[in-house]
Design an enzyme around this catalytic site. Structure first.
Site, short mmCIF file in Angstrom:
data_model
loop_
_atom_site.label_atom_id
_atom_site.label_comp_id
_atom_site.label_asym_id
_atom_site.label_seq_id
_atom_site.Cartn_x
_atom_site.Cartn_y
_atom_site.Cartn_z
N ALA A 1 0.80 -1.23 0.00
CA ALA A 1 0.00 0.00 0.00
C ALA A 1 0.83 1.28 0.00
O ALA A 1 0.33 2.34 -0.34
CB ALA A 1 -0.93 0.00 1.20
N LYS B 1 2.13 -8.20 -13.56
CA LYS B 1 3.46 -8.52 -14.06
C LYS B 1 4.55 -7.74 -13.31
O LYS B 1 4.24 -6.71 -12.74
CB LYS B 1 3.51 -8.23 -15.57
CG LYS B 1 3.66 -6.74 -15.89
CD LYS B 1 4.02 -6.56 -17.31
CE LYS B 1 4.11 -5.12 -17.69
NZ LYS B 1 5.25 -4.36 -17.30
N ASP C 1 -3.20 -7.58 -16.84
CA ASP C 1 -2.41 -6.92 -17.88
C ASP C 1 -3.24 -5.68 -18.13
O ASP C 1 -4.33 -5.75 -18.71
CB ASP C 1 -2.33 -7.77 -19.15
CG ASP C 1 -1.49 -7.08 -20.21
OD1 ASP C 1 -1.74 -5.88 -20.46
OD2 ASP C 1 -0.59 -7.71 -20.77
N HIS C 2 -2.76 -4.53 -17.69
CA HIS C 2 -3.68 -3.38 -17.65
C HIS C 2 -4.13 -2.95 -19.04
O HIS C 2 -5.14 -2.25 -19.18
CB HIS C 2 -3.11 -2.23 -16.81
CG HIS C 2 -2.09 -1.38 -17.49
ND1 HIS C 2 -0.79 -1.78 -17.66
CD2 HIS C 2 -2.17 -0.14 -18.05
CE1 HIS C 2 -0.13 -0.82 -18.28
NE2 HIS C 2 -0.95 0.19 -18.54
N HIS D 1 1.61 -6.58 -23.02
CA HIS D 1 0.59 -5.65 -23.52
C HIS D 1 0.34 -5.83 -25.02
O HIS D 1 -0.80 -5.97 -25.46
CB HIS D 1 0.99 -4.20 -23.26
CG HIS D 1 1.29 -3.91 -21.81
ND1 HIS D 1 0.67 -4.56 -20.78
CD2 HIS D 1 2.14 -3.01 -21.23
CE1 HIS D 1 1.14 -4.08 -19.63
NE2 HIS D 1 2.04 -3.14 -19.88
N LEU E 1 -13.97 7.76 -36.68
CA LEU E 1 -14.72 7.76 -35.43
C LEU E 1 -13.77 8.16 -34.32
O LEU E 1 -13.10 7.32 -33.71
CB LEU E 1 -15.31 6.36 -35.17
CG LEU E 1 -15.92 6.13 -33.79
CD1 LEU E 1 -17.06 7.10 -33.52
CD2 LEU E 1 -16.44 4.71 -33.67
#
Ligand code: BG6
Length: 514
Positions: free
Chosen positions: A27, A165, A194-195, A257, A411
């Site tokens: 933390a 990771k 895996d963000h 990633h 887009l």
């Protein structure tokens, strides 16, 4: 009418029967303060944490509550004035206790603390759910996992362990870690983050492919010539040289990633959207990829330029003669019916000219084209910044001219959607942990296959074999000078017309004149 958001809140409350204790291990560290706590606050603010939630920070550092709250709120950005009250309320549901990572007695104290809190909150029996978020260096993963399993594991409620990771350095170390963790927690209890899988545009890949008949049908070697997945960062390893030097850009970004993005682009359609069906398909496609060869690789390391230091000048770097690559382009070949012969070029680099992550799918030239010389179609999925999906395509020049010009179907999210809200990847992933949805997490066999693709190459680089060359490139450049020829060799045509307006750039007034 119940909105989608309300349904989601209901789903989480039902899944956890209204109560959970979230323990953030590590933390006091960087990941916790920069990502975990801001994400938890985002969820709290939007009503996604169950009604009866308590967050307990755990780390070795001794600090009082005030110091802890100061640390964990440092990176929380408040958008509105009334968010201040929400933040105060959020602080009320968090606590901190310090302890060692390798001592049972510390974990017993932690367990006692949680039990007392559960009792105070009136949580009984199978409602004693616990989420353990390990924001920790890999050196302590196993001892912490053991400490938790033997001392803090909820016997009546559910237990979820979130890890991130690096999952080892190669096949062997990763398998070892997997065995150790697997002996303590079931695969269903483990969430490997895996963000990139929590990023909006990465989550969108399946929708794009499988909800659009047009794209679905043009998605193979018959139509697609080459695919590039690119990661560019405009800053070096400043301050992280110690960590980075052990890993290098392939382990840091490409093996995880970018390979995750590749699997979503290349996998077959899953039989449903449930987590295991998706992950089954991802594993299947990974099994079709040969280990990457050195011939299909370009490596680089940045040197000082434009007033910025080179990699070797990084103060946090111990080995001043390091040959660790900070840039790499590697080519994956997928040996299956859909993709044989289509190169998937994965490129990543630190200290480059811009910040950008995108997938660029280049289609073949039109056969027997009436409009000779018209450029290829390209579908671009821009993951960040400024999320967008655009297709470069050919169109008649409006007006009296008959010229074919290159333009795009664009887009751009920030222009198309009003009140656009794109959550941080971590927020979206912790939400999935609470929902007990593993779709966006890495399964053990997926990790094993991912390492198989990269391990031989990584060992070669680590040994500095004779055929391993590290090309220098300037800080702030596009990468090694050899990159242009490298991508060309695999069929990429950079045939952008002179007048082509990249999406989100200013419109060129000369285009409207004819
Ligand atoms: C991390 C890498 O996993 O991803 C970093 O360790 C990298 O080196 C980061 O900077 C990139 O993440 P994002 O979300 O900023 O694109």
């Amino acid at each position: 009418m119940t909105t989608a958001i309300e349904l989601l809140r209901e789903e989480i409350n039902k899944e956890l029967q209204g109560s959970v204790t979230i323990v953030v291990l590590g933390a006091s560290g960087d990941l916790a303060k920069k990502k975990t706590y801001p994400a938890l606050f985002g969820l709290y603010q939007n009503g996604f944490l169950p009604e009866n939630t308590r967050i307990v920070g755990y780390a070795r550092t001794k600090m009082d509550r005030e110091e802890y709250l100061k640390r964990i709120t440092q990176y929380i950005k408040l958008k509105k004035d009334d968010d201040k009250d929400k933040l105060e309320a959020f602080k009320e549901i968090t606590d901190y206790i310090s302890g060692q990572y390798d001592q049972d007695s510390s974990y017993q104290d932690l367990n006692q603390f949680i039990e007392q809190s559960e009792e105070k909150r009136g949580i009984e029996g199978d409602k004693k759910n616990r989420v353990f978020y390990m924001a920790l260096p890999p050196s302590v993963f196993v001892s912490v996992a053991k400490g938790l399993k033997y001392n803090v594991y909820s016997k009546e409620g559910s237990n979820r362990v979130v890890v991130e990771k690096p999952f080892g350095m190669d096949s062997e170390t990763s398998d070892h870690l997997a065995r150790e963790l697997g002996a303590l927690f079931t695969e269903n209890e483990i969430y490997r983050i895996d963000h990139y899988l929590g990023k909006e545009m990465v989550k969108n890949i399946m929708n794009l492919r499988f909800a659009n008949v047009l794209l679905g049908h043009a998605w193979d070697r018959t139509y697609i010539d080459n695919v590039q997945i690119t990661f560019k960062e405009p800053f070096g390893t400043e301050g992280r040289g110690g960590y980075f030097d052990e890993f290098g850009i392939i382990r840091d970004v490409i093996q995880n990633h970018l390979l995750q993005v590749l699997t979503l682009i290349a996998m077959e359609r899953p039989i449903s959207t449930d987590a295991e069906s998706i992950r089954d398909e991802k594993v299947k496609v990974l099994k079709c990829i040969e280990p990457i060869s050195i011939e299909d690789t370009l490596l680089g390391q940045y040197v000082a330029a434009n007033g910025k230091p080179g990699y070797l000048e990084d103060e946090t770097l111990k080995n001043k003669e390091s040959l660790t690559p900070t840039f790499a382009a590697v080519v994956c070949w997928i040996n299956n019916e859909r993709w044989e012969g289509v190169p998937f070029i994965l490129k990543a680099g630190k200290a480059l000219n811009e910040a950008k992550v995108e997938v660029r799918i280049q289609f073949h030239h039109v056969a027997g084209n009436l409009y000779k010389g018209s450029p290829r179609n390209e579908l671009v999925i821009r993951i960040q910044p400024k999320e967008a999906v655009y297709m470069k395509f050919n169109n008649k020049q409006p007006g009296l001219s008959y010229q074919t010009i290159q333009t795009d179907l664009d887009l751009s999210y920030h222009e198309r959607y009003t009140n656009l809200f794109i959550p941080d990847a971590y927020e979206s992933l912790i939400l999935d942990v609470l929902r007990n949805d593993h779709s966006n997490f890495v399964r053990d066999d997926e990790l094993e296959r991912a390492w198989k693709i990269f391990t031989p190459l990584l060992h070669k680089i680590d040994r500095h074999d004779d055929d391993v060359e590290i090309k220098p490139y300037e800080y702030g450049s596009r990468g090694p000078a050899e990159l242009k020829d490298f991508v060309k060799k695999y069929g990429y045509h950079r045939d952008t017309q002179v007048n082509y307006q990249w999406p989100q750039q200013n419109v060129n007034p000369s285009l409207n004149k004819l």
